[in-house]
Design a protein around this motif. Sequence first.
Motif, mmCIF file in Angstrom:
data_model
loop_
_atom_site.group_PDB
_atom_site.id
_atom_site.type_symbol
_atom_site.label_atom_id
_atom_site.label_comp_id
_atom_site.label_asym_id
_atom_site.label_seq_id
_atom_site.Cartn_x
_atom_site.Cartn_y
_atom_site.Cartn_z
ATOM 1 N N MET A 148 0.846 -1.189 0.000
ATOM 2 C CA MET A 148 0.000 0.000 0.000
ATOM 3 C C MET A 148 0.880 1.235 0.000
ATOM 4 S SD MET A 148 -1.305 0.501 3.927
ATOM 5 C CE MET A 148 -0.140 1.065 5.172
ATOM 6 N N ILE A 149 0.310 2.323 -0.475
ATOM 7 C CA ILE A 149 1.006 3.604 -0.404
ATOM 8 C C ILE A 149 0.848 4.128 1.017
ATOM 9 C CG2 ILE A 149 1.141 5.927 -1.352
ATOM 10 C CD1 ILE A 149 1.891 3.683 -3.297
ATOM 11 N N GLY A 150 1.956 4.271 1.771
ATOM 12 C CA GLY A 150 1.915 4.637 3.175
ATOM 13 C C GLY A 150 1.616 6.109 3.400
ATOM 14 N N ALA B 202 -4.469 3.899 3.548
ATOM 15 C CA ALA B 202 -5.179 2.788 2.904
ATOM 16 C C ALA B 202 -6.684 2.883 3.162
ATOM 17 C CB ALA B 202 -4.628 1.455 3.398
ATOM 18 N N GLY B 203 -7.050 3.132 4.410
ATOM 19 C CA GLY B 203 -8.475 3.255 4.728
ATOM 20 C C GLY B 203 -9.111 4.422 4.006
ATOM 21 N N ALA B 204 -8.387 5.531 3.940
ATOM 22 C CA ALA B 204 -8.909 6.707 3.245
ATOM 23 C C ALA B 204 -9.103 6.420 1.759
ATOM 24 C CB ALA B 204 -7.966 7.890 3.434
ATOM 25 N N ALA B 205 -8.156 5.694 1.147
ATOM 26 C CA ALA B 205 -8.284 5.345 -0.266
ATOM 27 C C ALA B 205 -9.499 4.447 -0.492
ATOM 28 C CB ALA B 205 -7.011 4.648 -0.746
ATOM 29 N N ARG B 206 -9.760 3.550 0.436
ATOM 30 C CA ARG B 206 -10.920 2.653 0.294
ATOM 31 C C ARG B 206 -12.226 3.440 0.409
ATOM 32 N NH1 ARG B 206 -10.373 -2.637 3.857
ATOM 33 N NH2 ARG B 206 -11.487 -3.600 2.116
ATOM 34 N N ILE B 207 -12.263 4.433 1.286
ATOM 35 C CA ILE B 207 -13.466 5.277 1.382
ATOM 36 C C ILE B 207 -13.681 6.012 0.064
ATOM 37 C CG2 ILE B 207 -14.472 7.306 2.509
ATOM 38 C CD1 ILE B 207 -13.019 6.403 5.096
ATOM 39 N N GLY B 208 -12.595 6.566 -0.476
ATOM 40 C CA GLY B 208 -12.702 7.279 -1.744
ATOM 41 C C GLY B 208 -13.144 6.369 -2.868
ATOM 42 N N ARG B 209 -12.595 5.165 -2.931
ATOM 43 C CA ARG B 209 -12.943 4.264 -4.019
ATOM 44 C C ARG B 209 -14.361 3.713 -3.856
ATOM 45 N NH1 ARG B 209 -10.237 -1.112 -6.477
ATOM 46 N NH2 ARG B 209 -10.620 -0.622 -8.661
ATOM 47 N N ALA B 210 -14.788 3.498 -2.611
ATOM 48 C CA ALA B 210 -16.175 3.079 -2.387
ATOM 49 C C ALA B 210 -17.138 4.143 -2.894
ATOM 50 C CB ALA B 210 -16.408 2.819 -0.899
ATOM 51 N N GLY C 220 -1.039 11.756 4.316
ATOM 52 C CA GLY C 220 -1.435 11.433 2.950
ATOM 53 C C GLY C 220 -2.896 11.089 2.781
ATOM 54 N N THR C 221 -3.721 11.493 3.749
ATOM 55 C CA THR C 221 -5.147 11.200 3.645
ATOM 56 C C THR C 221 -5.768 11.902 2.446
ATOM 57 O OG1 THR C 221 -5.270 10.956 6.057
ATOM 58 C CG2 THR C 221 -7.345 11.270 4.901
ATOM 59 N N ASP C 222 -5.296 13.108 2.154
ATOM 60 C CA ASP C 222 -5.859 13.865 1.032
ATOM 61 C C ASP C 222 -5.594 13.171 -0.302
ATOM 62 O OD1 ASP C 222 -3.148 14.366 1.328
ATOM 63 O OD2 ASP C 222 -3.286 16.528 1.001
ATOM 64 N N VAL C 223 -4.328 12.790 -0.551
ATOM 65 C CA VAL C 223 -4.016 12.140 -1.822
ATOM 66 C C VAL C 223 -4.654 10.752 -1.908
ATOM 67 C CG1 VAL C 223 -1.876 13.430 -2.135
ATOM 68 C CG2 VAL C 223 -1.813 11.234 -0.951
ATOM 69 N N TYR D 28 -8.257 4.356 -8.118
ATOM 70 C CA TYR D 28 -6.965 3.705 -7.953
ATOM 71 C C TYR D 28 -7.003 2.731 -6.789
ATOM 72 C CZ TYR D 28 -5.154 7.540 -10.875
ATOM 73 O OH TYR D 28 -4.925 8.447 -11.885
ATOM 74 N N ASN D 29 -6.277 1.609 -6.928
ATOM 75 C CA ASN D 29 -6.093 0.671 -5.825
ATOM 76 C C ASN D 29 -5.183 1.293 -4.764
ATOM 77 O OD1 ASN D 29 -7.442 -1.057 -7.542
ATOM 78 N ND2 ASN D 29 -5.564 -2.102 -8.208
ATOM 79 N N THR D 30 -5.211 0.738 -3.565
ATOM 80 C CA THR D 30 -4.390 1.298 -2.491
ATOM 81 C C THR D 30 -2.898 1.129 -2.724
ATOM 82 O OG1 THR D 30 -4.614 -0.768 -1.264
ATOM 83 C CG2 THR D 30 -6.156 0.987 -0.722
ATOM 84 N N ASP D 31 -2.509 0.202 -3.621
ATOM 85 C CA ASP D 31 -1.083 0.024 -3.903
ATOM 86 C C ASP D 31 -0.673 0.686 -5.202
ATOM 87 O OD1 ASP D 31 -2.494 -1.688 -5.525
ATOM 88 O OD2 ASP D 31 -1.079 -3.356 -5.342
ATOM 89 N N ASP D 32 -1.538 1.525 -5.759
ATOM 90 C CA ASP D 32 -1.251 2.194 -7.026
ATOM 91 C C ASP D 32 -0.336 3.394 -6.772
ATOM 92 O OD1 ASP D 32 -1.401 3.701 -9.466
ATOM 93 O OD2 ASP D 32 -3.276 2.676 -9.938
ATOM 94 N N THR D 33 0.819 3.405 -7.401
ATOM 95 C CA THR D 33 1.786 4.479 -7.161
ATOM 96 C C THR D 33 1.281 5.840 -7.628
ATOM 97 O OG1 THR D 33 2.901 3.967 -9.260
ATOM 98 C CG2 THR D 33 3.753 2.904 -7.271
ATOM 99 N N ARG D 34 0.238 5.855 -8.468
ATOM 100 C CA ARG D 34 -0.314 7.128 -8.930
ATOM 101 C C ARG D 34 -1.018 7.894 -7.816
ATOM 102 N NH1 ARG D 34 -3.840 5.150 -13.923
ATOM 103 N NH2 ARG D 34 -4.242 3.501 -12.375
ATOM 104 N N ILE D 35 -1.313 7.221 -6.701
ATOM 105 C CA ILE D 35 -1.971 7.894 -5.583
ATOM 106 C C ILE D 35 -1.157 9.100 -5.127
ATOM 107 C CG2 ILE D 35 -2.468 7.658 -3.107
ATOM 108 C CD1 ILE D 35 -3.680 4.969 -3.645
ATOM 109 N N SER D 36 0.149 8.975 -5.127
ATOM 110 C CA SER D 36 1.013 10.078 -4.680
ATOM 111 C C SER D 36 0.805 11.338 -5.509
ATOM 112 C CB SER D 36 2.484 9.650 -4.748
ATOM 113 O OG SER D 36 2.721 8.531 -3.920
ATOM 114 N N ASP D 37 0.384 11.170 -6.756
ATOM 115 C CA ASP D 37 0.182 12.309 -7.654
ATOM 116 C C ASP D 37 -1.296 12.562 -7.939
ATOM 117 O OD1 ASP D 37 3.015 12.680 -8.071
ATOM 118 O OD2 ASP D 37 2.967 10.934 -9.391
ATOM 119 N N SER D 38 -2.165 12.001 -7.108
ATOM 120 C CA SER D 38 -3.602 12.047 -7.407
ATOM 121 C C SER D 38 -4.155 13.465 -7.464
ATOM 122 C CB SER D 38 -4.389 11.219 -6.380
ATOM 123 O OG SER D 38 -4.229 11.761 -5.072
ATOM 124 N N LEU D 39 -3.656 14.360 -6.629
ATOM 125 C CA LEU D 39 -4.166 15.733 -6.634
ATOM 126 C C LEU D 39 -3.863 16.426 -7.959
ATOM 127 C CD1 LEU D 39 -3.282 16.909 -3.004
ATOM 128 C CD2 LEU D 39 -5.494 16.142 -3.874
#
Length: 220
Positions: free
Chosen positions: A14-16, A23-31, A59-62, A71-82
């Motif tokens: 996961m992207i830490g 990870a939890g924040a990404a799951r809320i966003g993807r849900a 990193g809750t925002d990104v 994006y999945n929680t292990d997707d490196t694009r999360i870092s650049d999501s904004l």
Amino acid sequence: MKYKSVFDIIGPVMIGPSSSHTAGAARIGRATRTLFGKEPTWAEIHLYGSFAKTYKGHGTDVAIVGGLLDYNTDDTRISDSLSIAKQKGINIQFFQDDAATDHPNTARIKMGDGTDQLELVGISIGGGKVEITELNGFELHLSGNHPAILVMHNDRFGAIASVTKILAKHEINIGRMEVSRKDVGQEALMVIEVDQNVDDSIEKELRGADHILHITKIVD
């Protein structure tokens, strides 16, 4: 890669830096993205408690925006999501809210595309796990541990029976069910967890049941 549900999107990496805040924040966003069913053109993200205090550092925002981009929680694009969201023309706004909540890691996401709009409240309960507690003003408890059907319907006599009769006909067992409404005779929401996935043909039949307005299914 096949996921067990809309919420079960934790990859081997996961992207830490935090399972709860990232990870939890990404799951809320993807849900939210999955329940909306398409990419939004705007989103307002209200953060509460610990989320509000530490969202940039953890990193809750990104992570949330990465989820909104599907994006999945292990997707490196999360870092650049904004920056990716900005390039796509998606207007993202964050709000730090000091209102009291039942859980310290709470996010309220409002988003739309000019035609449709959705509002969801999710909490990150630890270890990357989440629970959806509100959808468009309806209270619910949805963790994604089982296949589920979300049924928006008119609050009328026979609406619930019309749905359960179809599920029984196809030998689909209901594991848990809850119904909420905003007021008598208005719109209501059924959340039905079932023991097996509901085929598209059954979903189509459910859409034609009495007083049904909209159906979203979560598959295993």
